[in-house]
Design an enzyme around this catalytic site. Sequence first.
Site, PDB file in Angstrom:
ATOM      1  N   HIS A 286       0.823  -1.065   0.013  1.00  0.00           N
ATOM      2  CA  HIS A 286       0.033  -0.072  -0.161  1.00  0.00           C
ATOM      3  C   HIS A 286       0.819   1.180   0.159  1.00  0.00           C
ATOM      4  CE1 HIS A 286      -3.338   2.699   0.989  1.00  0.00           C
ATOM      5  NE2 HIS A 286      -4.017   1.851   0.425  1.00  0.00           N
TER       6      HIS A 286
ATOM      7  N   ASP B  30      -7.975  -5.183  -1.060  1.00  0.00           N
ATOM      8  CA  ASP B  30      -8.378  -6.366  -2.284  1.00  0.00           C
ATOM      9  C   ASP B  30      -7.828  -7.733  -1.981  1.00  0.00           C
ATOM     10  OD1 ASP B  30      -9.378  -4.043  -3.414  1.00  0.00           O
ATOM     11  OD2 ASP B  30      -7.331  -3.272  -4.128  1.00  0.00           O
TER      12      ASP B  30
HETATM   13  N1  HAX Z   1       4.219  -7.111  -4.835  1.00  0.00           N
HETATM   14  C1  HAX Z   1       5.625  -7.012  -5.520  1.00  0.00           C
HETATM   15  N2  HAX Z   1       6.276  -5.896  -5.368  1.00  0.00           N
HETATM   16  C2  HAX Z   1       5.549  -4.800  -4.711  1.00  0.00           C
HETATM   17  C3  HAX Z   1       4.449  -4.810  -4.055  1.00  0.00           C
HETATM   18  C4  HAX Z   1       3.919  -6.442  -4.390  1.00  0.00           C
HETATM   19  N3  HAX Z   1       2.597  -6.515  -3.906  1.00  0.00           N
HETATM   20  N4  HAX Z   1       4.086  -3.930  -3.660  1.00  0.00           N
HETATM   21  C5  HAX Z   1       4.963  -3.020  -3.766  1.00  0.00           C
HETATM   22  N5  HAX Z   1       6.097  -3.522  -4.806  1.00  0.00           N
HETATM   23  C6  HAX Z   1       7.316  -3.056  -5.116  1.00  0.00           C
HETATM   24  C7  HAX Z   1       6.833  -1.880  -6.168  1.00  0.00           C
HETATM   25  O1  HAX Z   1       6.361  -2.476  -7.399  1.00  0.00           O
HETATM   26  C8  HAX Z   1       8.267  -1.076  -6.014  1.00  0.00           C
HETATM   27  O2  HAX Z   1       9.022  -1.602  -7.154  1.00  0.00           O
HETATM   28  P1  HAX Z   1      10.079  -0.897  -7.990  1.00  0.00           P
HETATM   29  O3  HAX Z   1      11.110  -0.251  -7.075  1.00  0.00           O
HETATM   30  O4  HAX Z   1      10.799  -2.030  -8.673  1.00  0.00           O
HETATM   31  O5  HAX Z   1       9.378  -0.065  -8.889  1.00  0.00           O
HETATM   32  C9  HAX Z   1       8.753  -1.365  -4.630  1.00  0.00           C
HETATM   33  O6  HAX Z   1       8.035  -2.472  -4.190  1.00  0.00           O
HETATM   34  C10 HAX Z   1       8.210  -0.078  -3.787  1.00  0.00           C
HETATM   35  O7  HAX Z   1       6.715   0.203  -3.961  1.00  0.00           O
HETATM   36  P2  HAX Z   1       6.336   0.808  -2.707  1.00  0.00           P
HETATM   37  O8  HAX Z   1       6.707   2.100  -2.326  1.00  0.00           O
HETATM   38  O9  HAX Z   1       6.312  -0.174  -1.540  1.00  0.00           O
HETATM   39  O10 HAX Z   1       4.687   1.027  -3.306  1.00  0.00           O
HETATM   40  P3  HAX Z   1       4.009   2.239  -3.920  1.00  0.00           P
HETATM   41  O11 HAX Z   1       3.294   3.081  -2.750  1.00  0.00           O
HETATM   42  O12 HAX Z   1       4.964   2.467  -4.932  1.00  0.00           O
HETATM   43  O13 HAX Z   1       2.734   1.109  -4.378  1.00  0.00           O
HETATM   44  C11 HAX Z   1       0.997  -0.228  -4.518  1.00  0.00           C
HETATM   45  C12 HAX Z   1       1.680   0.818  -3.694  1.00  0.00           C
HETATM   46  C13 HAX Z   1      -0.147  -0.459  -3.938  1.00  0.00           C
HETATM   47  C14 HAX Z   1       0.593   0.425  -5.819  1.00  0.00           C
HETATM   48  C15 HAX Z   1       1.869  -1.431  -4.714  1.00  0.00           C
HETATM   49  O14 HAX Z   1       2.247  -1.956  -3.265  1.00  0.00           O
HETATM   50  C16 HAX Z   1       1.363  -2.525  -5.502  1.00  0.00           C
HETATM   51  O15 HAX Z   1       1.769  -2.464  -6.685  1.00  0.00           O
HETATM   52  N6  HAX Z   1       0.685  -3.514  -4.829  1.00  0.00           N
HETATM   53  C17 HAX Z   1      -0.018  -4.653  -5.789  1.00  0.00           C
HETATM   54  C18 HAX Z   1      -1.303  -4.028  -6.426  1.00  0.00           C
HETATM   55  C19 HAX Z   1      -2.282  -3.759  -5.304  1.00  0.00           C
HETATM   56  O16 HAX Z   1      -2.667  -4.488  -4.677  1.00  0.00           O
HETATM   57  N7  HAX Z   1      -3.071  -2.467  -5.390  1.00  0.00           N
HETATM   58  C20 HAX Z   1      -4.159  -2.306  -4.672  1.00  0.00           C
HETATM   59  C21 HAX Z   1      -3.840  -1.257  -3.602  1.00  0.00           C
HETATM   60  C22 HAX Z   1      -4.961  -0.810  -2.689  1.00  0.00           C
HETATM   61  C23 HAX Z   1      -5.807  -0.012  -3.314  1.00  0.00           C
HETATM   62  O17 HAX Z   1      -5.662   1.160  -3.501  1.00  0.00           O
HETATM   63  N8  HAX Z   1      -6.986  -0.592  -3.713  1.00  0.00           N
HETATM   64  O18 HAX Z   1      -7.902   0.284  -4.478  1.00  0.00           O
END
Ligand code: HAX
Length: 426
Positions: free
Chosen positions: A310, A365
């Site tokens: 998140h 989710d």
């Molecule tokens: N699986 C693998 N890698 C992940 C991850 C996951 N679930 N969550 C974060 N990372 C990775 C990111 O892709 C990023 O990689 P890079 O440096 O290579 O780009 C790194 O970890 C740092 O990311 P972060 O700072 O921890 O996370 P962000 O704030 O950038 O993004 C997200 C948050 C929710 C988009 C991200 O955790 C993600 O993509 N999760 C999976 C998708 C998801 O579940 N989305 C729903 C979120 C809840 C929501 O808004 N619902 O509506």
Amino acid sequence: MSRILKEKLTSQLPELREEAKTLAKNFGTKVMDQVVLEQIYGGMRGIKGLVCDTSSVGLDTGLIIRGIPILQLTDKLPEEVFYLLLTGELPDEEALKDLQSDLNKRSEVPSYVWDVLNSLPKDTHPMVMLSTAIMSMEKESEFRKKYDEGIAKDKLWEPMFDDCLNIIARSTQIAAFIYRKCFDKGDMIPPDPSLDWAANFAHMLGIKDDDGSFKKLMRLYLVLHSDHESGNVSAFTCQVVSSALSDAYYSMSAALNGLAGPLHGLANQECLRFILKMRETIGHVPSDDEVRDYCQKLLDSGKVVSGYGHAVLRITDPRFTAFLNWGKEHIPDDETFRMVGQLFNIVPDLLMKQGKAKDPWPNVDAGSGSLLYHYGMTEYKFYTVLFGVSRILGFAAQLTIARAMQFPLIRPKSVTTEWIKKQAAV
Ligand code: HAX
């Protein structure tokens, strides 16, 4: 008009406006935050630049609606939570009835919306249909009508509130229509005004529900997704669009388009797709070791595990906990639900070992899809529409408050790479 809710809002407004005015006057130049370079390149993560009183999200608390942690609101109706989002108070019985009867009165969807939806190819994504349906009703906007007539700025919130109530009232019938049309479920089921908003939605979806537990799940679902402060993609989009004094139809349609992204609301469908694909690839209900191997391979290939991580939270999302508790109570032996539990035991460790994700814990989710799947709502492409219908409550509350507080046009400053290089060198 929801008389009691509107009177409550009207009575609260003078004090709220005065408070904001006094704060800006007395502390207008006080530094509230600082911005570092990585935040500029990092999606403005964490920069404090918005006011949102409907709810707040603490990294170690999760969603708090008007001071009440979301786990204390799981027995409430979505209409009650909408009242809370707007006013900071839960309605008494009379106020709730007043709101519910108003929503019923407003629920008739203009017939051209069905024509618009029927003209779209059947394989159009359900989120496109929801967004298009809302957008297509823009000509109904009271806000635009009153603006064109020259309404005073401090009164603009009233037609905004009116539009928001109309969208809330109609959204369930529209969403149910989309479900039944896209997935060949037969004719539209007429609403039953004797039911509450969420139960009526469940009824119109037409899911078999002999013991009424799907209705209960819908109430919970629509409460849990209703709001998540205003910096997330969809709520922020809603605020930005509305700050140009675009009406609620434009603003919410735009917001729903943001919700449709896989890093935001679409993760809702992606999570279930992921679980089903894992089950299919492995060929049987997987063991813990098989789940671990499968997820590790996914991470090694550079993909994200949907439902985990998140942008703000650093704990297990309490909304996930609420769904998990619900599943444990109602469908503990369901195969798909059990895989959700398995992933919860395994994925955080893998993410921590990988060391990239700042939050290795499940978000909202990660579990909801398995519950819907249990009830025969297997069409996961539809799940984000449910999220959208619920989040319309939050959009509506935030839009009404934004116009009531006369928030200005949102216009942050962008800078060039040249400027950044010079600034970094100072
Ligand atoms: N699986 C693998 N890698 C992940 C991850 C996951 N679930 N969550 C974060 N990372 C990775 C990111 O892709 C990023 O990689 P890079 O440096 O290579 O780009 C790194 O970890 C740092 O990311 P972060 O700072 O921890 O996370 P962000 O704030 O950038 O993004 C997200 C948050 C929710 C988009 C991200 O955790 C993600 O993509 N999760 C999976 C998708 C998801 O579940 N989305 C729903 C979120 C809840 C929501 O808004 N619902 O509506």
